[in-house]
Design a protein around this motif. Structure first.
Motif, PDB file in Angstrom:
ATOM      1  N   VAL A  91       0.613  -1.205   0.033  1.00 32.92           N
ATOM      2  CA  VAL A  91       0.018  -0.217  -0.020  1.00 32.92           C
ATOM      3  C   VAL A  91       0.739   1.153   0.137  1.00 32.92           C
ATOM      4  CG1 VAL A  91      -1.730   1.367   1.451  1.00 32.92           C
ATOM      5  CG2 VAL A  91      -2.113  -1.100   0.945  1.00 32.92           C
ATOM      6  N   SER A  92       1.848   1.385   0.970  1.00 32.95           N
ATOM      7  CA  SER A  92       2.555   2.568   0.887  1.00 32.95           C
ATOM      8  C   SER A  92       3.383   2.924  -0.325  1.00 32.95           C
ATOM      9  CB  SER A  92       3.780   2.301   2.006  1.00 32.95           C
ATOM     10  OG  SER A  92       2.980   2.428   3.357  1.00 32.95           O
ATOM     11  N   PRO A  93       4.216   1.852  -1.158  1.00 33.71           N
ATOM     12  CA  PRO A  93       4.799   2.294  -2.347  1.00 33.71           C
ATOM     13  C   PRO A  93       3.808   2.854  -3.358  1.00 33.71           C
ATOM     14  CG  PRO A  93       4.606  -0.092  -2.023  1.00 33.71           C
ATOM     15  CD  PRO A  93       4.264   0.440  -0.618  1.00 33.71           C
ATOM     16  N   VAL A  94       2.632   2.204  -3.381  1.00 32.20           N
ATOM     17  CA  VAL A  94       1.656   2.595  -4.440  1.00 32.20           C
ATOM     18  C   VAL A  94       1.347   3.938  -4.162  1.00 32.20           C
ATOM     19  CG1 VAL A  94      -0.847   2.334  -5.180  1.00 32.20           C
ATOM     20  CG2 VAL A  94       0.529   0.223  -4.827  1.00 32.20           C
ATOM     21  N   VAL A  95       0.837   4.374  -2.729  1.00 33.88           N
ATOM     22  CA  VAL A  95       0.585   5.479  -2.372  1.00 33.88           C
ATOM     23  C   VAL A  95       1.552   6.666  -2.675  1.00 33.88           C
ATOM     24  CG1 VAL A  95      -0.298   7.129  -0.679  1.00 33.88           C
ATOM     25  CG2 VAL A  95      -1.169   4.909  -0.908  1.00 33.88           C
ATOM     26  N   SER A  96       2.827   6.074  -2.596  1.00 34.83           N
ATOM     27  CA  SER A  96       4.107   7.237  -2.645  1.00 34.83           C
ATOM     28  C   SER A  96       3.982   7.679  -4.112  1.00 34.83           C
ATOM     29  CB  SER A  96       5.305   6.571  -2.322  1.00 34.83           C
ATOM     30  OG  SER A  96       5.614   5.703  -3.331  1.00 34.83           O
ATOM     31  N   GLY A  97       3.382   7.065  -4.947  1.00 36.10           N
ATOM     32  CA  GLY A  97       3.241   7.501  -6.428  1.00 36.10           C
ATOM     33  C   GLY A  97       2.576   8.875  -6.530  1.00 36.10           C
ATOM     34  N   TYR A  98       1.836   9.300  -5.389  1.00 39.61           N
ATOM     35  CA  TYR A  98       1.236  10.701  -5.345  1.00 39.61           C
ATOM     36  C   TYR A  98       2.246  11.557  -5.781  1.00 39.61           C
ATOM     37  CZ  TYR A  98       4.007  12.974  -1.612  1.00 39.61           C
ATOM     38  OH  TYR A  98       4.981  13.484  -1.059  1.00 39.61           O
ATOM     39  N   ALA A  99       3.507  11.518  -5.528  1.00 36.55           N
ATOM     40  CA  ALA A  99       4.593  12.573  -6.171  1.00 36.55           C
ATOM     41  C   ALA A  99       4.448  12.886  -7.588  1.00 36.55           C
ATOM     42  CB  ALA A  99       5.898  11.958  -5.766  1.00 36.55           C
ATOM     43  N   THR A 123      13.007   9.968 -11.674  1.00 38.10           N
ATOM     44  CA  THR A 123      12.577   8.459 -12.153  1.00 38.10           C
ATOM     45  C   THR A 123      13.356   7.539 -11.341  1.00 38.10           C
ATOM     46  OG1 THR A 123      12.127   9.350 -14.520  1.00 38.10           O
ATOM     47  CG2 THR A 123      12.548   7.131 -14.219  1.00 38.10           C
ATOM     48  N   VAL A 124      14.564   7.588 -11.195  1.00 38.05           N
ATOM     49  CA  VAL A 124      15.387   6.425 -10.431  1.00 38.05           C
ATOM     50  C   VAL A 124      14.783   6.532  -9.001  1.00 38.05           C
ATOM     51  CG1 VAL A 124      17.620   6.267  -9.455  1.00 38.05           C
ATOM     52  CG2 VAL A 124      17.538   6.694 -11.860  1.00 38.05           C
ATOM     53  N   ALA A 125      14.315   7.411  -8.400  1.00 40.92           N
ATOM     54  CA  ALA A 125      14.011   7.663  -7.015  1.00 40.92           C
ATOM     55  C   ALA A 125      12.773   6.884  -7.054  1.00 40.92           C
ATOM     56  CB  ALA A 125      14.095   9.137  -6.513  1.00 40.92           C
ATOM     57  N   LEU A 126      11.712   7.406  -7.781  1.00 44.06           N
ATOM     58  CA  LEU A 126      10.516   6.606  -7.844  1.00 44.06           C
ATOM     59  C   LEU A 126      10.600   5.360  -7.972  1.00 44.06           C
ATOM     60  CD1 LEU A 126       8.441   9.694  -9.516  1.00 44.06           C
ATOM     61  CD2 LEU A 126       8.352   8.906  -7.214  1.00 44.06           C
ATOM     62  N   VAL A 127      11.228   5.045  -9.172  1.00 42.82           N
ATOM     63  CA  VAL A 127      11.283   3.581  -9.265  1.00 42.82           C
ATOM     64  C   VAL A 127      11.893   2.804  -7.915  1.00 42.82           C
ATOM     65  CG1 VAL A 127      12.471   1.641 -10.478  1.00 42.82           C
ATOM     66  CG2 VAL A 127      11.634   3.626 -11.744  1.00 42.82           C
ATOM     67  N   GLY A 128      12.827   3.224  -7.411  1.00 46.66           N
ATOM     68  CA  GLY A 128      13.331   2.762  -6.101  1.00 46.66           C
ATOM     69  C   GLY A 128      12.449   2.539  -4.950  1.00 46.66           C
ATOM     70  N   VAL A 129      11.544   3.728  -4.977  1.00 42.30           N
ATOM     71  CA  VAL A 129      10.485   3.626  -4.084  1.00 42.30           C
ATOM     72  C   VAL A 129       9.431   2.683  -4.187  1.00 42.30           C
ATOM     73  CG1 VAL A 129       8.403   4.748  -3.241  1.00 42.30           C
ATOM     74  CG2 VAL A 129      10.430   6.192  -3.500  1.00 42.30           C
ATOM     75  N   VAL A 130       9.183   2.313  -5.359  1.00 41.21           N
ATOM     76  CA  VAL A 130       8.312   0.999  -5.749  1.00 41.21           C
ATOM     77  C   VAL A 130       9.043  -0.305  -5.356  1.00 41.21           C
ATOM     78  CG1 VAL A 130       6.973  -0.148  -7.473  1.00 41.21           C
ATOM     79  CG2 VAL A 130       6.883   2.409  -7.279  1.00 41.21           C
ATOM     80  N   LEU A 131      10.160  -0.357  -5.763  1.00 39.89           N
ATOM     81  CA  LEU A 131      10.853  -1.719  -5.529  1.00 39.89           C
ATOM     82  C   LEU A 131      11.221  -1.664  -4.018  1.00 39.89           C
ATOM     83  CD1 LEU A 131      13.594  -1.742  -8.354  1.00 39.89           C
ATOM     84  CD2 LEU A 131      11.569  -3.184  -8.044  1.00 39.89           C
ATOM     85  N   ALA A 132      11.810  -0.621  -3.424  1.00 34.82           N
ATOM     86  CA  ALA A 132      12.049  -0.644  -1.964  1.00 34.82           C
ATOM     87  C   ALA A 132      10.749  -0.967  -1.073  1.00 34.82           C
ATOM     88  CB  ALA A 132      12.554   0.754  -1.324  1.00 34.82           C
ATOM     89  N   SER A 133       9.734  -0.875  -1.410  1.00 29.90           N
ATOM     90  CA  SER A 133       8.357  -0.716  -0.570  1.00 29.90           C
ATOM     91  C   SER A 133       7.608  -1.871  -0.955  1.00 29.90           C
ATOM     92  CB  SER A 133       7.632   0.178  -0.288  1.00 29.90           C
ATOM     93  OG  SER A 133       8.257   1.412  -0.114  1.00 29.90           O
ATOM     94  N   SER A 134       7.774  -2.824  -2.047  1.00 32.28           N
ATOM     95  CA  SER A 134       6.787  -3.883  -2.561  1.00 32.28           C
ATOM     96  C   SER A 134       7.855  -5.144  -2.425  1.00 32.28           C
ATOM     97  CB  SER A 134       6.548  -3.626  -3.872  1.00 32.28           C
ATOM     98  OG  SER A 134       5.880  -2.561  -3.966  1.00 32.28           O
ATOM     99  N   LEU A 152      -7.733   0.691  -3.137  1.00 31.72           N
ATOM    100  CA  LEU A 152      -7.857   1.886  -2.569  1.00 31.72           C
ATOM    101  C   LEU A 152      -6.571   2.800  -2.651  1.00 31.72           C
ATOM    102  CD1 LEU A 152      -9.832   0.544   0.271  1.00 31.72           C
ATOM    103  CD2 LEU A 152     -10.790   2.151  -1.436  1.00 31.72           C
ATOM    104  N   ALA A 153      -5.479   2.005  -2.589  1.00 31.63           N
ATOM    105  CA  ALA A 153      -4.250   2.738  -2.694  1.00 31.63           C
ATOM    106  C   ALA A 153      -3.928   3.743  -3.930  1.00 31.63           C
ATOM    107  CB  ALA A 153      -3.057   1.888  -2.476  1.00 31.63           C
ATOM    108  N   LEU A 154      -4.470   3.105  -4.987  1.00 34.97           N
ATOM    109  CA  LEU A 154      -4.268   3.605  -6.356  1.00 34.97           C
ATOM    110  C   LEU A 154      -5.168   4.804  -6.181  1.00 34.97           C
ATOM    111  CD1 LEU A 154      -4.493   0.583  -8.848  1.00 34.97           C
ATOM    112  CD2 LEU A 154      -2.510   1.996  -8.447  1.00 34.97           C
ATOM    113  N   ALA A 155      -6.317   4.729  -5.856  1.00 31.65           N
ATOM    114  CA  ALA A 155      -7.414   5.917  -5.536  1.00 31.65           C
ATOM    115  C   ALA A 155      -6.567   7.142  -4.837  1.00 31.65           C
ATOM    116  CB  ALA A 155      -8.756   5.524  -5.082  1.00 31.65           C
TER     117      ALA A 155
END
Length: 285
Positions: A91-99, A123-134, A152-155
């Motif tokens: 959930v957290s990495p999906v929501v971190s895409g708010y940036a 791009t590097v940081a955002l990809v890292g967020v997804v990988l780091a949190s999933s 719900l996280a996507l919304a």
């Protein structure tokens, strides 16, 4: 300085995610969200009166903040419900895409311009967020409640990205404090209306654990917005949003230290990418 304050927002919001997940699972989403909004709004009201922060606010500013408050209402209810039923590591990495949503709005509405290296660093940081949190192994085996949590996280990603941008958009004209208070205030009014309809009052026979969680969330969540708004006084909204996006890494760190969780290899690789992206962003900004 803008990046440092963005990272401060990331730390505050990351810790808030962790404690919100624990509180929502034990006390219920609406009780927790409304409880900490009531406390945070009361604290902000005192600060607003003491600083005279509403002096530059006109009646014409009310309709936009009603809309921003509605975005906050939807985002917090969706997010805390997602934390209650879904795995925080997804959930957290999906929501971190708010940036990404905030950055797109900043480019379209504010006219922010990003250089090639800045785009690459983000791009590097955002990809890292997804990988780091999933944990991809967990995501592939998700059950129905977990899948609903991810939806719900996507919304939430779209709603909270717009909410953060809305607060930041008015900060140049109204200062850092008034937009936070107005957005939080209208969000709280909508949450009160929701609680009145369903009868989920936060302070009806509250436990010490609920009161402690509400107080902690009020401090952490509000501190995140304050840090973010101060950050955009030193750098573009898009840059501060990118710096704040790694907040999803915090629940992983807390999980490892406090709960003895063991991140998957992909998560460790993501943490390295996040750090590399932030270092690069700091060098090219």
């Amino acid at each position: 300085m803008g990046i440092a304050l963005g990272l401060g927002a990331a730390l505050s919001w990351g810790l808030a995610d962790y404690f919100a997940a624990l509180a929502s699972r034990s006390a219920g989403t609406l009780r927790v969200v409304l409880g900490f909004h009531l406390l945070a709004t009361a604290i902000l009201a005192v600060a607003v009166v003491a600083a005279g922060a509403l002096d530059r606010v006109s009646w014409g500013d009310v309709p936009p903040f009603v809309l921003i408050g509605a975005l906050g209402w939807g985002s917090y209810l969706a997010f805390y419900r997602a934390l209650a039923i879904g795995p925080i590591s997804i959930v957290s990495p999906v929501v971190s895409g708010y940036a990404a949503v905030t950055v797109v709005l900043a480019v379209l509405i504010n006219g922010d311009r990003l250089t090639g290296p800045e785009i690459a660093a983000m791009t590097v940081a955002l990809v890292g967020v997804v990988l780091a949190s999933s944990d991809l192994r967990q995501g592939l085996g998700a059950e129905r409640p977990a899948a609903l949590g991810v939806l719900l996280a996507l919304a939430t990603t779209v709603l909270i990205g717009s909410f953060v941008f809305g607060i930041a958009y008015y900060s140049d004209r109204l200062g850092w404090l008034a937009p936070i208070f107005l957005a939080r205030g209208f969000t709280t009014l909508l949450l009160l209306a929701t609680a009145a309809r369903v009868g989920a009052w936060p302070f009806r026979e509250p436990s010490r654990a609920l009161l402690g969680a509400v107080g902690l969330l009020a401090v952490l969540d509000t501190a995140g917005y304050i840090s973010f708004n101060f950050g955009i006084r030193h750098a573009d909204t898009s840059i501060v949003a990118a710096a704040a996006s790694p907040y999803a890494v915090v629940p992983i760190v807390v999980g490892v230290v406090v709960l003895a969780e063991r991140p998957a290899p992909t998560q460790w690789a993501g943490i390295a990418l996040v750090l590399a992206g932030l270092v690069l962003l700091g060098l090219v900004s």
